[in-house]
Design a protein around this motif. Structure first.
Motif, PDB file in Angstrom:
ATOM      1  N   GLU A   1       0.832  -1.204   0.000  1.00 21.59           N
ATOM      2  CA  GLU A   1       0.000   0.000   0.000  1.00 21.59           C
ATOM      3  C   GLU A   1       0.867   1.255   0.000  1.00 21.59           C
ATOM      4  O   GLU A   1       0.606   2.216  -0.733  1.00 21.59           O
ATOM      5  CB  GLU A   1      -0.915  -0.002   1.223  1.00 21.59           C
ATOM      6  CG  GLU A   1      -1.824   1.219   1.278  1.00 21.59           C
ATOM      7  CD  GLU A   1      -2.689   1.218   2.523  1.00 21.59           C
ATOM      8  OE1 GLU A   1      -2.356   0.483   3.462  1.00 21.59           O
ATOM      9  OE2 GLU A   1      -3.690   1.955   2.553  1.00 21.59           O
ATOM     10  N   ARG A   2       1.909   1.214   0.789  1.00 20.35           N
ATOM     11  CA  ARG A   2       2.810   2.364   0.894  1.00 20.35           C
ATOM     12  C   ARG A   2       3.498   2.645  -0.443  1.00 20.35           C
ATOM     13  O   ARG A   2       3.631   3.796  -0.870  1.00 20.35           O
ATOM     14  CB  ARG A   2       3.847   2.090   1.999  1.00 20.35           C
ATOM     15  CG  ARG A   2       4.800   3.224   2.280  1.00 20.35           C
ATOM     16  CD  ARG A   2       5.654   2.828   3.479  1.00 20.35           C
ATOM     17  NE  ARG A   2       6.595   3.876   3.808  1.00 20.35           N
ATOM     18  CZ  ARG A   2       7.768   4.015   3.199  1.00 20.35           C
ATOM     19  NH1 ARG A   2       8.102   3.194   2.232  1.00 20.35           N
ATOM     20  NH2 ARG A   2       8.588   4.996   3.546  1.00 20.35           N
TER      21      ARG A   2
ATOM     22  N   TRP B   1       3.357  15.211  -5.361  1.00 24.62           N
ATOM     23  CA  TRP B   1       2.727  15.286  -4.038  1.00 24.62           C
ATOM     24  C   TRP B   1       1.450  16.133  -4.041  1.00 24.62           C
ATOM     25  O   TRP B   1       1.082  16.735  -3.032  1.00 24.62           O
ATOM     26  CB  TRP B   1       3.712  15.776  -2.974  1.00 24.62           C
ATOM     27  CG  TRP B   1       4.690  14.692  -2.607  1.00 24.62           C
ATOM     28  CD1 TRP B   1       5.805  14.342  -3.299  1.00 24.62           C
ATOM     29  CD2 TRP B   1       4.624  13.815  -1.492  1.00 24.62           C
ATOM     30  NE1 TRP B   1       6.442  13.288  -2.696  1.00 24.62           N
ATOM     31  CE2 TRP B   1       5.738  12.938  -1.562  1.00 24.62           C
ATOM     32  CE3 TRP B   1       3.730  13.666  -0.427  1.00 24.62           C
ATOM     33  CZ2 TRP B   1       5.978  11.937  -0.634  1.00 24.62           C
ATOM     34  CZ3 TRP B   1       3.965  12.675   0.514  1.00 24.62           C
ATOM     35  CH2 TRP B   1       5.074  11.820   0.404  1.00 24.62           C
ATOM     36  N   ASN B   2       0.777  16.137  -5.168  1.00 23.96           N
ATOM     37  CA  ASN B   2      -0.559  16.731  -5.236  1.00 23.96           C
ATOM     38  C   ASN B   2      -1.546  15.644  -4.825  1.00 23.96           C
ATOM     39  O   ASN B   2      -1.799  14.697  -5.578  1.00 23.96           O
ATOM     40  CB  ASN B   2      -0.855  17.217  -6.659  1.00 23.96           C
ATOM     41  CG  ASN B   2      -2.198  17.920  -6.764  1.00 23.96           C
ATOM     42  OD1 ASN B   2      -3.209  17.449  -6.250  1.00 23.96           O
ATOM     43  ND2 ASN B   2      -2.209  19.050  -7.446  1.00 23.96           N
ATOM     44  N   VAL B   3      -2.084  15.755  -3.613  1.00 30.33           N
ATOM     45  CA  VAL B   3      -2.907  14.690  -3.050  1.00 30.33           C
ATOM     46  C   VAL B   3      -4.175  14.471  -3.878  1.00 30.33           C
ATOM     47  O   VAL B   3      -4.594  13.320  -4.113  1.00 30.33           O
ATOM     48  CB  VAL B   3      -3.267  15.004  -1.580  1.00 30.33           C
ATOM     49  CG1 VAL B   3      -4.182  13.929  -1.005  1.00 30.33           C
ATOM     50  CG2 VAL B   3      -2.004  15.116  -0.741  1.00 30.33           C
TER      51      VAL B   3
ATOM     52  N   TYR C   1      -6.239   9.931   4.763  1.00 35.55           N
ATOM     53  CA  TYR C   1      -6.268   9.059   5.945  1.00 35.55           C
ATOM     54  C   TYR C   1      -5.151   8.020   5.887  1.00 35.55           C
ATOM     55  O   TYR C   1      -4.435   7.791   6.866  1.00 35.55           O
ATOM     56  CB  TYR C   1      -7.632   8.355   6.019  1.00 35.55           C
ATOM     57  CG  TYR C   1      -7.710   7.275   7.061  1.00 35.55           C
ATOM     58  CD1 TYR C   1      -7.653   5.923   6.707  1.00 35.55           C
ATOM     59  CD2 TYR C   1      -7.822   7.577   8.420  1.00 35.55           C
ATOM     60  CE1 TYR C   1      -7.715   4.920   7.661  1.00 35.55           C
ATOM     61  CE2 TYR C   1      -7.881   6.578   9.378  1.00 35.55           C
ATOM     62  CZ  TYR C   1      -7.828   5.267   8.990  1.00 35.55           C
ATOM     63  OH  TYR C   1      -7.877   4.279   9.937  1.00 35.55           O
ATOM     64  N   ARG C   2      -4.978   7.375   4.702  1.00 33.65           N
ATOM     65  CA  ARG C   2      -3.942   6.344   4.584  1.00 33.65           C
ATOM     66  C   ARG C   2      -2.551   6.963   4.695  1.00 33.65           C
ATOM     67  O   ARG C   2      -1.635   6.350   5.254  1.00 33.65           O
ATOM     68  CB  ARG C   2      -4.078   5.594   3.253  1.00 33.65           C
ATOM     69  CG  ARG C   2      -5.369   4.838   3.075  1.00 33.65           C
ATOM     70  CD  ARG C   2      -5.720   3.978   4.271  1.00 33.65           C
ATOM     71  NE  ARG C   2      -4.664   3.014   4.598  1.00 33.65           N
ATOM     72  CZ  ARG C   2      -4.659   2.256   5.672  1.00 33.65           C
ATOM     73  NH1 ARG C   2      -5.638   2.359   6.554  1.00 33.65           N
ATOM     74  NH2 ARG C   2      -3.678   1.400   5.889  1.00 33.65           N
ATOM     75  N   MET C   3      -2.353   8.143   4.194  1.00 31.66           N
ATOM     76  CA  MET C   3      -1.050   8.825   4.336  1.00 31.66           C
ATOM     77  C   MET C   3      -0.727   9.064   5.808  1.00 31.66           C
ATOM     78  O   MET C   3       0.407   8.863   6.248  1.00 31.66           O
ATOM     79  CB  MET C   3      -1.071  10.158   3.575  1.00 31.66           C
ATOM     80  CG  MET C   3      -1.002  10.022   2.065  1.00 31.66           C
ATOM     81  SD  MET C   3      -1.153  11.631   1.234  1.00 31.66           S
ATOM     82  CE  MET C   3       0.338  12.459   1.834  1.00 31.66           C
TER      83      MET C   3
ATOM     84  N   LEU D   1       3.208   9.181   5.991  1.00 32.86           N
ATOM     85  CA  LEU D   1       3.715   9.809   4.767  1.00 32.86           C
ATOM     86  C   LEU D   1       3.418  11.298   4.811  1.00 32.86           C
ATOM     87  O   LEU D   1       2.264  11.713   4.927  1.00 32.86           O
ATOM     88  CB  LEU D   1       3.048   9.181   3.547  1.00 32.86           C
ATOM     89  CG  LEU D   1       3.284   7.674   3.350  1.00 32.86           C
ATOM     90  CD1 LEU D   1       2.578   7.199   2.086  1.00 32.86           C
ATOM     91  CD2 LEU D   1       4.771   7.376   3.267  1.00 32.86           C
ATOM     92  N   ARG D   2       4.470  12.105   4.686  1.00 31.32           N
ATOM     93  CA  ARG D   2       4.311  13.571   4.683  1.00 31.32           C
ATOM     94  C   ARG D   2       5.109  14.158   3.541  1.00 31.32           C
ATOM     95  O   ARG D   2       6.170  13.658   3.196  1.00 31.32           O
ATOM     96  CB  ARG D   2       4.780  14.156   6.025  1.00 31.32           C
ATOM     97  CG  ARG D   2       3.858  13.808   7.184  1.00 31.32           C
ATOM     98  CD  ARG D   2       4.410  14.340   8.498  1.00 31.32           C
ATOM     99  NE  ARG D   2       3.508  14.066   9.604  1.00 31.32           N
ATOM    100  CZ  ARG D   2       3.382  12.897  10.209  1.00 31.32           C
ATOM    101  NH1 ARG D   2       4.132  11.893   9.821  1.00 31.32           N
ATOM    102  NH2 ARG D   2       2.514  12.739  11.182  1.00 31.32           N
TER     103      ARG D   2
END
Length: 498
Positions: free
Chosen positions: A455-456, A468-470, A486-488, A493-494
């Motif tokens: 998943e990561r 890194w555009n969510v 939520y998963r980040m 993950l930042r």
């Protein structure tokens, strides 16, 4: 540790003295006769006018107590029979002289009880429990006694000496064997001075063929893995400031940010779970900046006060989350006035605004690319220290290491690998050299770790491709944006700082 007693137990001999005024016991010690008489020159003073100054002597030997009249004495009776020459007294025999009676008694000393030996996991659980109850006045100590190249009887005798020495302090220690040749003791409920005194005596008691190392809270940490790490580092003689092998992209980026902060100056906070590598980053920062570094725990008030009074260099305050904001601001101000650069670790970002810069280290479970390289690195360090150049990780050990969640993070991994290097009887470290808790959770943990890793990787790939555009990453993955956020957060993950 089951056979720590050696030789037959020696009887203790006591004389129960009965006079007209009082009744009192006198313990007899082997090696020197005790004079019974009247006056200060007597070992047993009867204060009876019918007793001469040196009336008779009592001497302990293997089969009893020998009673003998002295030349200037009058007379005495043993079991109502006149004493005429040296006589061996047994337990229950009675000597009469003047108006006094001496009854000889013997008893076997209580057999020393061999302490229960805790497993590796039990020992760490007990250490954590004691640390939660401890304070700065009554800290907790951990002692490790390495006993290499000793045969079984010599090892048992050494263990008995060490156990007896700790017992003299009055502490109820928890004993364990981390490996066959590594004895461990958790020593709680003593004052700091008493604990340091015990630890100072242990090397002399253990002798030259053993090596004793110790760790103490809060100086060396406030959790079991921290104290164990400090003790193992001293045992190996390893450099605690060694450069670690970090391959996870997040940690590589954090290293780059750390190096840039070294050049900027100012105070720095590194937040994250204990044992994840926060202090390692800050030590690297100090080295890069060319600063000497003093490390103290924020709960060790005496050490903090001394450190704030010193001039120059960098000061690493560990676990400042236990300080109030006012206490932290005061410490930062005092350090700045003395020309000291303050670096700090914290469990969370609660105090981040008090610092010029803040970084956050993710747990090891969120950095799967770091696990095996770090394990290999720690094994290599231990291998060199122990003189075992052929030691390698076996396939089954690798499976356990990658499938385990590492709640104690990098610190736990280091401790496990050092212990494995000592415990392994072969040149290949197998699962038998690893703690049982790892094998117990292998199937569930291995599956969870694989799922988390997959998943990561998917999230990181999507975020990297969208810079890194969510929102764009969520569209690419076909997921709602809130699910990706939520998963980040769950995976730590930042977005890397620019």
């Amino acid at each position: 540790m089951g056979g720590m007693q050696s030789g037959a137990p020696v009887k203790r001999w006591t004389v129960l003295v009965v006079t007209q005024a009082r009744v009192f016991p006198v313990e007899l010690v082997g090696g020197r006769p005790v004079v019974v008489g009247r006056g200060r020159g007597s070992g047993i003073d009867l204060a009876d006018p019918k007793v001469s100054e040196r009336h008779l002597s009592l001497a302990v030997r293997e089969d009893g107590v020998v009673v003998e009249l002295l030349r200037e004495a009058g007379e005495a009776q043993v079991n109502d029979v006149q004493l005429s020459g040296p006589t061996v007294l047994r337990s229950g025999d009675e000597v009469k002289l003047g108006g006094c009676r001496l009854m000889v008694l013997s008893a076997l000393p209580p057999a020393p009880r061999a302490p229960r030996v805790a497993s590796h996991d039990e020992l760490l659980a007990r250490l954590d429990e004691e640390l939660r109850r401890a304070d700065s006045r009554r800290p907790v100590g951990l002692a490790l006694v390495a006993m290499p190249a000793l045969n079984a009887p010599a090892r048992q005798a050494l263990t008995r000496r060490v156990v007896d020495e700790v017992a003299k302090s009055g502490a109820v220690a928890c004993w364990g064997e981390l490996t066959n040749d590594l004895l461990a003791a958790v020593v709680p409920e003593l004052s700091r001075e008493a604990l340091l005194g015990v630890f100072e005596r242990l090397p002399q008691v253990a002798g030259q063929r053993a090596k004793v190392v110790t760790a103490l809270s809060p100086r060396d940490g406030l959790d079991a893995e921290a104290l164990l790490e400090a003790a193992l580092e001293r045992l190996l003689g390893a450099d605690p400031d060694e450069e670690l092998v970090l391959e996870d992209p997040l940690m590589v980026r954090l290293l780059e940010l750390t190096d840039s902060l070294a050049e900027r100056g100012g105070t720095v906070l590194v937040a994250g779970p204990t044992g994840a590598g926060r202090a390692t980053l800050l030590k690297r920062l100090a080295r890069t900046a060319g600063l000497s570094l003093e490390v103290v725990h924020a709960r060790d008030a005496e050490a903090v006060e001394a450190a704030l009074a010193a001039k120059g260099g960098a000061l690493l305050l560990r676990e400042v989350s236990g300080l109030s904001r006012a206490a932290l601001d005061s410490a930062l101000e005092r350090a700045s006035a003395r020309g000291r650069r303050v670096l700090a670790t914290c469990a969370n970002t609660l105090h981040a605004s008090a610092f010029d810069a803040a970084l956050e280290v993710p747990p090891l479970a969120s950095r799967p690319d770091d696990v095996l390289p770090l394990a290999e690195h720690f094994l290599a360090v231990a291998r060199v220290a122990l003189g075992r150049p052929k030691l390698v990780l076996g396939h089954d050990a690798r499976q356990l290491i990658t499938g385990y969640s590492w709640p104690g993070n990098v610190r736990e991994l280091r401790n496990v690998m050092v212990r494995a290097a000592r415990a392994s009887v072969r040149d290949e470290v197998g699962r038998d050299a690893l703690p049982s808790r790892m094998a117990a959770g292998m199937s569930a943990e291995g599956l969870r770790s694989a799922m988390v890793s997959a998943e990561r990787d998917l999230l990181l790939e999507a975020l990297a491709r969208t810079r890194w555009n969510v929102t764009a990453a969520a569209t690419r993955l076909g997921l709602p944006r809130r699910t990706v956020v939520y998963r980040m957060a769950r995976l730590g993950l930042r977005r890397p700082a620019r």
